[in-house]
Design an enzyme around this catalytic site. Structure first.
Site, PDB file in Angstrom:
ATOM      1  N   ASP A   1     -14.619  19.842 -10.615  1.00 53.47           N
ATOM      2  CA  ASP A   1     -14.737  21.146  -9.950  1.00 53.47           C
ATOM      3  C   ASP A   1     -16.155  21.304  -9.428  1.00 53.47           C
ATOM      4  O   ASP A   1     -17.124  21.220 -10.195  1.00 53.47           O
ATOM      5  CB  ASP A   1     -14.477  22.282 -10.936  1.00 53.47           C
ATOM      6  CG  ASP A   1     -12.999  22.556 -11.180  1.00 53.47           C
ATOM      7  OD1 ASP A   1     -12.159  21.788 -10.699  1.00 53.47           O
ATOM      8  OD2 ASP A   1     -12.715  23.558 -11.856  1.00 53.47           O
TER       9      ASP A   1
ATOM     10  N   HIS B   1      -9.994  15.606 -12.819  1.00 52.49           N
ATOM     11  CA  HIS B   1     -10.688  16.007 -11.590  1.00 52.49           C
ATOM     12  C   HIS B   1     -11.970  16.781 -11.854  1.00 52.49           C
ATOM     13  O   HIS B   1     -12.228  17.227 -12.966  1.00 52.49           O
ATOM     14  CB  HIS B   1      -9.753  16.786 -10.669  1.00 52.49           C
ATOM     15  CG  HIS B   1      -9.428  18.172 -11.148  1.00 52.49           C
ATOM     16  ND1 HIS B   1      -8.402  18.423 -12.016  1.00 52.49           N
ATOM     17  CD2 HIS B   1      -9.993  19.364 -10.875  1.00 52.49           C
ATOM     18  CE1 HIS B   1      -8.343  19.714 -12.259  1.00 52.49           C
ATOM     19  NE2 HIS B   1      -9.303  20.324 -11.589  1.00 52.49           N
TER      20      HIS B   1
ATOM     21  N   HIS C   1     -15.735  25.909  -5.715  1.00 51.17           N
ATOM     22  CA  HIS C   1     -14.362  26.183  -6.158  1.00 51.17           C
ATOM     23  C   HIS C   1     -14.205  27.643  -6.558  1.00 51.17           C
ATOM     24  O   HIS C   1     -13.122  28.203  -6.454  1.00 51.17           O
ATOM     25  CB  HIS C   1     -14.018  25.261  -7.323  1.00 51.17           C
ATOM     26  CG  HIS C   1     -12.642  25.455  -7.880  1.00 51.17           C
ATOM     27  ND1 HIS C   1     -11.521  25.601  -7.084  1.00 51.17           N
ATOM     28  CD2 HIS C   1     -12.194  25.534  -9.166  1.00 51.17           C
ATOM     29  CE1 HIS C   1     -10.452  25.744  -7.859  1.00 51.17           C
ATOM     30  NE2 HIS C   1     -10.843  25.730  -9.117  1.00 51.17           N
TER      31      HIS C   1
ATOM     32  N   HIS D   1     -15.232  29.057 -15.287  1.00 47.63           N
ATOM     33  CA  HIS D   1     -15.368  28.932 -13.835  1.00 47.63           C
ATOM     34  C   HIS D   1     -16.461  29.868 -13.313  1.00 47.63           C
ATOM     35  O   HIS D   1     -17.298  29.486 -12.497  1.00 47.63           O
ATOM     36  CB  HIS D   1     -14.045  29.246 -13.147  1.00 47.63           C
ATOM     37  CG  HIS D   1     -13.010  28.170 -13.290  1.00 47.63           C
ATOM     38  ND1 HIS D   1     -12.240  28.011 -14.417  1.00 47.63           N
ATOM     39  CD2 HIS D   1     -12.630  27.186 -12.438  1.00 47.63           C
ATOM     40  CE1 HIS D   1     -11.422  26.983 -14.257  1.00 47.63           C
ATOM     41  NE2 HIS D   1     -11.640  26.454 -13.069  1.00 47.63           N
TER      42      HIS D   1
ATOM     43  N   TRP E   1       0.840  -1.195   0.000  1.00 44.03           N
ATOM     44  CA  TRP E   1       0.000   0.000   0.000  1.00 44.03           C
ATOM     45  C   TRP E   1       0.872   1.242   0.000  1.00 44.03           C
ATOM     46  O   TRP E   1       2.074   1.179   0.270  1.00 44.03           O
ATOM     47  CB  TRP E   1      -1.026  -0.014   1.133  1.00 44.03           C
ATOM     48  CG  TRP E   1      -0.526  -0.234   2.549  1.00 44.03           C
ATOM     49  CD1 TRP E   1       0.737  -0.558   2.950  1.00 44.03           C
ATOM     50  CD2 TRP E   1      -1.313  -0.163   3.734  1.00 44.03           C
ATOM     51  NE1 TRP E   1       0.783  -0.691   4.313  1.00 44.03           N
ATOM     52  CE2 TRP E   1      -0.457  -0.447   4.818  1.00 44.03           C
ATOM     53  CE3 TRP E   1      -2.646   0.110   3.996  1.00 44.03           C
ATOM     54  CZ2 TRP E   1      -0.913  -0.460   6.148  1.00 44.03           C
ATOM     55  CZ3 TRP E   1      -3.085   0.100   5.310  1.00 44.03           C
ATOM     56  CH2 TRP E   1      -2.225  -0.192   6.376  1.00 44.03           C
TER      57      TRP E   1
HETATM   58 MN    MN Z   1     -10.142  22.367 -11.087  1.00 42.61          MN
END
Ligand code: MN
Length: 263
Positions: free
Chosen positions: A80, A78, A84, A212, A66
């Site tokens: 958001d 990833h 964020h 964003h 591990w």
């Molecule tokens: Mn991001």
């Protein structure tokens, strides 16, 4: 809809088992060498992915392997969350632990900008590109993801970040285009192959970082560092994108998967 009208889960499972439905992995491997976003030095930096072996069938743990891992929330492929961005700071359910999990599975529309991005690193998806796509594929359904294919994920790490003296040069949506998708099409979110949902030069846009700003201000989501978008049809894919359940988290790495019909 009554229970009798529901699609059979057993039928879906059978189609997955015999690969009439295929799973396309839209996820890059979490690797310490993968580039993370670079901000001006006066701003807080995001830590890259780190991996440290705890034991591997040795004196530290004779029967087990591990690792300890660490990273910023916005590392690798990833998700958001609305919180964020400052425009989403006061929204209910704005953090990854609070998002309705019903939103983690939704259809995806894939708009191909790879030819334009190949010759122009600053390629911007415009409303007219979306309208051209809709003329061929039908209107973008409310509640769906829009994924911008650029083939950017096929680049070497250096060309992937594409940093110059004036910042990153990577493709993304124009302010008008992302606003159109959020306000006129009611998309669930916008996904990109690049490090951000915004273009590399989006600090110069009005408003700055419009993807964003508009997405998260409206409670919508972002996906970054996606790959294999060239393996998806323009319509007909079902996207599974569930971030880690981090307490008050602003986003997280995830395993993004698409279910697509075999052709
Ligand atoms: Mn991001």
């Amino acid at each position: 809809m009554t229970a009798g009208d529901l699609p059979g889960i057993a039928a879906i499972a059978a189609a997955l088992a015999d690969r009439r439905l295929r799973i396309v992995d839209l996820t890059l491997t979490l690797d310490p060498d993968f580039p993370t976003i670079v901000l001006p030095p006066e701003l807080g930096p995001s830590a890259p992915f780190r991996i440290e072996e705890i034991s591997r069938y040795d004196h530290r743990g004779p029967a087990w392997y591990w690792n300890n891992i660490s990273m910023g929330e916005h590392t690798g492929t990833h998700f958001d969350a609305p919180a964020h961005w400052v425009t989403g700071r006061d929204l209910a359910k704005g953090t990854v632990d609070a998002i309705d999990p019903q939103n983690f599975i939704a259809p995806a529309c894939v708009i191909d900008g790879s030819a334009q991005a190949a010759v122009n690193a600053d390629f911007l998806l415009e409303i007219e590109d979306i309208e051209t796509w809709e003329a061929a594929n039908g209107p973008i359904p409310a509640g769906s993801w829009v994924l911008m294919r650029t083939d950017w994920s096929k680049r070497s790490p250096e060309l992937y970040a594409n940093l110059r003296a004036d910042g990153a040069h990577t493709p993304g949506p124009s302010a008008e285009a992302i606003r159109f998708l959020v306000e006129r099409r009611g998309i669930l979110g916008f996904g990109a192959e690049t490090i951000g949902t915004d273009a590399g030069q989006a600090h110069n846009f009005l408003p700055p970082y419009p993807a964003h700003s508009f997405l998260h201000g409206a409670g919508r989501y972002g996906l970054q560092c996606l790959t294999n978008l060239d393996l998806l049809p323009p319509t007909g894919a079902l996207l599974i994108a569930a971030p880690l359940k981090i307490v008050r988290g602003s986003g997280s790495p995830l395993r993004a998967l698409a279910i697509v019909p075999s052709v």
